[in-house]
Design an enzyme around this catalytic site. Structure first.
Site, PDB file in Angstrom:
ATOM      1  CE  LYS A  63      -2.240  -0.913   3.855  1.00  0.00           C
ATOM      2  NZ  LYS A  63      -1.634  -2.164   4.333  1.00  0.00           N
ATOM      3  NE  ARG A  80      -4.277  -0.989  10.034  1.00  0.00           N
ATOM      4  CZ  ARG A  80      -3.145  -0.510   9.526  1.00  0.00           C
ATOM      5  NH1 ARG A  80      -3.078   0.708   9.073  1.00  0.00           N
ATOM      6  NH2 ARG A  80      -2.090  -1.251   9.477  1.00  0.00           N
ATOM      7  NE  ARG A 133       7.935  -2.917   6.114  1.00  0.00           N
ATOM      8  CZ  ARG A 133       6.644  -2.543   6.059  1.00  0.00           C
ATOM      9  NH1 ARG A 133       6.013  -2.499   4.907  1.00  0.00           N
ATOM     10  NH2 ARG A 133       6.009  -2.257   7.157  1.00  0.00           N
ATOM     11  NE  ARG A 188       7.027  -0.004  10.527  1.00  0.00           N
ATOM     12  CZ  ARG A 188       5.996   0.064   9.684  1.00  0.00           C
ATOM     13  NH1 ARG A 188       6.108   0.724   8.561  1.00  0.00           N
ATOM     14  NH2 ARG A 188       4.862  -0.530   9.967  1.00  0.00           N
ATOM     15  NE  ARG A 224       2.592  -4.476  11.116  1.00  0.00           N
ATOM     16  CZ  ARG A 224       3.665  -4.401  10.328  1.00  0.00           C
ATOM     17  NH1 ARG A 224       4.814  -4.935  10.711  1.00  0.00           N
ATOM     18  NH2 ARG A 224       3.594  -3.794   9.182  1.00  0.00           N
TER      19      ARG A 224
HETATM   20  P1  ADP Z   1       1.104  -1.924   8.232  1.00  0.00           P
HETATM   21  O1  ADP Z   1      -0.167  -1.735   7.492  1.00  0.00           O
HETATM   22  O2  ADP Z   1       2.251  -2.240   7.317  1.00  0.00           O
HETATM   23  O3  ADP Z   1       0.971  -2.854   9.391  1.00  0.00           O
HETATM   24  P2  ADP Z   1       1.081   0.850   9.171  1.00  0.00           P
HETATM   25  O4  ADP Z   1       2.255   1.734   9.070  1.00  0.00           O
HETATM   26  O5  ADP Z   1      -0.092   1.151   8.306  1.00  0.00           O
HETATM   27  O6  ADP Z   1       1.628  -0.608   8.927  1.00  0.00           O
HETATM   28  O7  ADP Z   1       0.555   0.809  10.682  1.00  0.00           O
HETATM   29  C1  ADP Z   1       1.454   0.580  11.769  1.00  0.00           C
HETATM   30  C2  ADP Z   1       0.661   0.538  13.068  1.00  0.00           C
HETATM   31  O8  ADP Z   1       0.005   1.802  13.278  1.00  0.00           O
HETATM   32  C3  ADP Z   1      -0.462  -0.492  13.122  1.00  0.00           C
HETATM   33  O9  ADP Z   1       0.002  -1.773  13.503  1.00  0.00           O
HETATM   34  C4  ADP Z   1      -1.382   0.135  14.176  1.00  0.00           C
HETATM   35  O10 ADP Z   1      -0.867  -0.058  15.487  1.00  0.00           O
HETATM   36  C5  ADP Z   1      -1.281   1.622  13.853  1.00  0.00           C
HETATM   37  N1  ADP Z   1      -2.302   2.067  12.867  1.00  0.00           N
HETATM   38  C6  ADP Z   1      -2.072   2.569  11.630  1.00  0.00           C
HETATM   39  N2  ADP Z   1      -3.217   2.878  11.004  1.00  0.00           N
HETATM   40  C7  ADP Z   1      -4.209   2.573  11.872  1.00  0.00           C
HETATM   41  C8  ADP Z   1      -5.624   2.653  11.822  1.00  0.00           C
HETATM   42  N3  ADP Z   1      -6.258   3.117  10.727  1.00  0.00           N
HETATM   43  N4  ADP Z   1      -6.318   2.235  12.913  1.00  0.00           N
HETATM   44  C9  ADP Z   1      -5.707   1.779  14.009  1.00  0.00           C
HETATM   45  N5  ADP Z   1      -4.374   1.655  14.133  1.00  0.00           N
HETATM   46  C10 ADP Z   1      -3.628   2.050  13.076  1.00  0.00           C
END
Ligand code: ADP
Length: 231
Positions: free
Chosen positions: A28, A103, A141, A174, A185
């Protein structure tokens, strides 16, 4: 002039929100950056926004840090507020790309109300990726701590191993790309996020599925671009 690069869907019709949907590691972020460059509209990544609060050490950052490290979702009202504020910025007027939001069903409902109130249309592009490919991508990564660029030992290695091409900084893993957290996740995705596909279908939104397991990022990008041109 960014306008000259805009496709008709972003200038003639109602402004368009593009929701990039898919599990962690589905690309994404990579696709958002390519789309942002091509269409001249901003990428809105809730993950990046939250990480920048954590880095700045403010109260919001402190409140979400433990959840992010554990790979579980941050509270809906926190991310909803962040997105609502971000969408008020003038660079979002013609359209934007949502990366990692919504999400949960509560987030999807909040987003729908916001978009309706502001006369936006939206399309959802679902990036489909095999489970094993995701695990390999996420655990391999590496990220630049300065500019955030992502690398992968296999699919996108830096020119000098372990060093960012842009900043020259030492790349890091990370915290939430460690294997146990990656599984957490993916569980959050499976249980809370994936069911949103049904929500989008109920709403009758344009929902497109793209196989993003093996094609290089440019090929996936061309497929998304092809879909958008038909909107
Ligand atoms: P990825 O989709 O690769 O897991 P992101 O960078 O999108 O990584 O998100 C990292 C973390 O940030 C998630 O595991 C969560 O803890 C938090 N996060 C990001 N976007 C949201 C969201 N829309 N709702 C709730 N938590 C979020």
């Amino acid at each position: 002039m960014p306008d000259q690069r805009l496709r008709p869907s972003f200038v003639n019709a109602r402004p368009l929100a593009l929701v990039l949907f898919g599990p962690p590691g589905s690309g994404k972020g990579t696709q958002s950056k390519l789309l942002m460059k091509e269409f001249g509209i901003p990428q809105i990544s809730t993950g990046d926004m939250l990480r920048s609060h954590v880095r700045s050490g403010n109260a919001l950052g402190a409140a979400v840090e433990a959840k992010m490290k554990a790979g579980v979702l941050v509270k809906d009202d926190v991310v909803n507020r962040l997105v609502e504020e971000r969408l008020k910025q003038p660079d979002c007027e013609r359209g934007f790309i949502l990366d990692g939001y919504p999400r949960t069903r509560t987030q999807a409902e909040a987003l729908c109300s916001l978009l309706i109130a502001r006369g936006f249309d939206y399309v959802v592009v679902h990036l489909l990726v095999d489970y094993n490919v995701i695990i390999a991508r996420l655990t391999g990564r590496r990220q630049c701590p300065v500019c955030g660029t992502l690398y992968n030992a296999i699919s996108r290695p830096p020119k000098v191993p372990g060093v960012c091409d842009v900043e020259g900084a030492q790349l890091i893993v990370r915290e939430d790309d460690r294997e146990a957290v990656v599984r957490e996740r993916l569980d959050a995705y499976q249980n809370q996020t994936r069911p949103l596909i049904e929500y989008f279908k109920e709403k009758g939104r344009s929902l497109f599925e793209i196989d993003a397991s093996h094609d290089p990022p440019e090929a996936v990008f061309r497929k998304i671009e092809g879909l958008l041109q038909k909107q």
